[in-house]
Design a protein around this motif. Structure first.
Motif, PDB file in Angstrom:
ATOM      1  N   ASP A   1     173.159  57.863 -58.257  1.00 15.30           N
ATOM      2  CA  ASP A   1     172.106  58.339 -57.282  1.00 15.30           C
ATOM      3  C   ASP A   1     172.892  59.017 -56.329  1.00 15.30           C
ATOM      4  OD1 ASP A   1     169.954  57.344 -58.899  1.00 15.30           O
ATOM      5  OD2 ASP A   1     170.319  55.476 -57.992  1.00 15.30           O
TER       6      ASP A   1
ATOM      7  N   SER B   1     167.915  59.805 -52.398  1.00 13.24           N
ATOM      8  CA  SER B   1     166.390  59.592 -52.331  1.00 13.24           C
ATOM      9  C   SER B   1     165.852  59.885 -51.143  1.00 13.24           C
ATOM     10  CB  SER B   1     166.076  58.263 -53.197  1.00 13.24           C
ATOM     11  OG  SER B   1     164.479  58.144 -53.288  1.00 13.24           O
ATOM     12  N   ASP B   2     165.440  61.009 -50.832  1.00  8.98           N
ATOM     13  CA  ASP B   2     165.088  61.473 -49.500  1.00  8.98           C
ATOM     14  C   ASP B   2     163.511  61.519 -49.382  1.00  8.98           C
ATOM     15  OD1 ASP B   2     167.450  61.563 -48.556  1.00  8.98           O
ATOM     16  OD2 ASP B   2     167.236  63.464 -47.889  1.00  8.98           O
TER      17      ASP B   2
ATOM     18  N   SER C   1     160.770  59.235 -49.803  1.00 10.94           N
ATOM     19  CA  SER C   1     160.436  57.927 -48.886  1.00 10.94           C
ATOM     20  C   SER C   1     160.740  57.643 -47.425  1.00 10.94           C
ATOM     21  CB  SER C   1     160.441  56.599 -49.944  1.00 10.94           C
ATOM     22  OG  SER C   1     161.825  56.255 -49.818  1.00 10.94           O
TER      23      SER C   1
ATOM     24  N   TRP D   1     164.391  66.525 -48.358  1.00  9.31           N
ATOM     25  CA  TRP D   1     163.048  66.388 -48.466  1.00  9.31           C
ATOM     26  C   TRP D   1     162.153  67.263 -47.436  1.00  9.31           C
ATOM     27  CZ3 TRP D   1     159.887  66.624 -52.390  1.00  9.31           C
ATOM     28  CH2 TRP D   1     158.737  66.566 -52.150  1.00  9.31           C
TER      29      TRP D   1
ATOM     30  N   TRP E   1     166.307  65.153 -61.247  1.00  7.04           N
ATOM     31  CA  TRP E   1     166.203  65.933 -60.223  1.00  7.04           C
ATOM     32  C   TRP E   1     164.502  66.005 -59.986  1.00  7.04           C
ATOM     33  CZ3 TRP E   1     166.644  71.845 -61.378  1.00  7.04           C
ATOM     34  CH2 TRP E   1     166.020  72.332 -62.440  1.00  7.04           C
ATOM     35  N   ASP E   2     164.265  65.763 -58.793  1.00  4.16           N
ATOM     36  CA  ASP E   2     162.741  65.616 -58.385  1.00  4.16           C
ATOM     37  C   ASP E   2     162.601  66.514 -57.316  1.00  4.16           C
ATOM     38  OD1 ASP E   2     160.183  65.032 -57.873  1.00  4.16           O
ATOM     39  OD2 ASP E   2     160.571  63.131 -57.232  1.00  4.16           O
TER      40      ASP E   2
ATOM     41  N   ALA F   1     163.435  65.612 -53.435  1.00  2.42           N
ATOM     42  CA  ALA F   1     162.990  64.422 -53.176  1.00  2.42           C
ATOM     43  C   ALA F   1     164.006  63.436 -53.705  1.00  2.42           C
ATOM     44  CB  ALA F   1     161.637  63.898 -53.941  1.00  2.42           C
ATOM     45  N   ARG F   2     164.796  63.602 -54.887  1.00  3.83           N
ATOM     46  CA  ARG F   2     165.809  62.712 -55.285  1.00  3.83           C
ATOM     47  C   ARG F   2     166.738  63.508 -56.251  1.00  3.83           C
ATOM     48  NH1 ARG F   2     162.798  58.434 -58.988  1.00  3.83           N
ATOM     49  NH2 ARG F   2     160.970  60.054 -59.534  1.00  3.83           N
TER      50      ARG F   2
ATOM     51  N   ARG G   1     170.087  62.577 -58.961  1.00  5.65           N
ATOM     52  CA  ARG G   1     171.155  61.680 -59.649  1.00  5.65           C
ATOM     53  C   ARG G   1     172.012  62.688 -60.594  1.00  5.65           C
ATOM     54  NH1 ARG G   1     168.237  58.610 -63.399  1.00  5.65           N
ATOM     55  NH2 ARG G   1     167.254  57.599 -61.767  1.00  5.65           N
TER      56      ARG G   1
END
Length: 120
Positions: free
Chosen positions: A17, A20-21, A23, A29, A60-61, A95-96, A98
Motif C-alpha cells: 500500500d 490511503s488519503d 479518509s 486526494w 488505484w482509486d 484516494a488510494r 497499491r
C-alpha cells in the motif's frame, strides 16, 4: 541484456500500500499540482547485485471528473531494497493506491567464498 547463472537466480515479490488519503484528506486526494509518494521496500534477503525490478498498480482509486494521471517506478534499487514511487499532477485526485513489485536477480550461494576475510 543481463545474463545470470541459472542456478543463482532469485525472485522476490510483494504488494505494498502506497497511501490511503481519502479518509484523512491527504494531499493526493485534496491537492493539485505535482505530488509524489515513496515507500521503501526491503527484500526478504539480499541479492548479489541490484536486481531488475518491475512495478505495477494493483489497486488505484481515483476521483471522477478529472483525468487519470499516474507515473509509477522503482527508484534507488540496491542489493537490499528500493523505493516504490507514485507520482501524479494537475487536478488528478487519488484516494488510494497499491503497487505490486517483482525483483529478479542473482543471489548468493553456499559455494560463494568471501576473500575479504582473513583465513584462520
Amino acid at each position: 541484456m543481463r545474463r545470470m547463472d541459472g542456478r543463482r537466480v532469485g525472485v522476490d515479490q510483494g504488494n505494498t500500500d502506497i497511501f490511503s488519503d481519502f479518509s484523512q484528506g491527504g494531499d493526493m486526494w485534496t491537492g493539485t499540482g505535482a505530488r509524489e509518494r515513496r515507500r521503501p521496500v526491503t527484500f526478504s534477503e539480499p541479492f548479489r547485485a541490484p536486481p531488475l525490478v518491475q512495478v505495477s498498480l494493483s489497486l488505484w482509486d481515483f476521483a471522477e471528473g478529472a483525468n487519470l494521471r499516474a507515473d509509477i517506478s522503482a527508484d534507488d534499487v540496491t542489493e537490499t531494497g528500493f523505493d516504490l514511487v507514485f507520482r501524479t499532477w494537475s487536478d488528478t485526485r487519488v484516494a488510494r493506491a497499491r503497487m505490486s513489485w517483482i525483483a529478479i536477480g542473482e543471489v548468493h550461494s553456499d559455494d560463494d567464498w568471501d576473500l575479504s576475510q582473513p583465513v584462520r
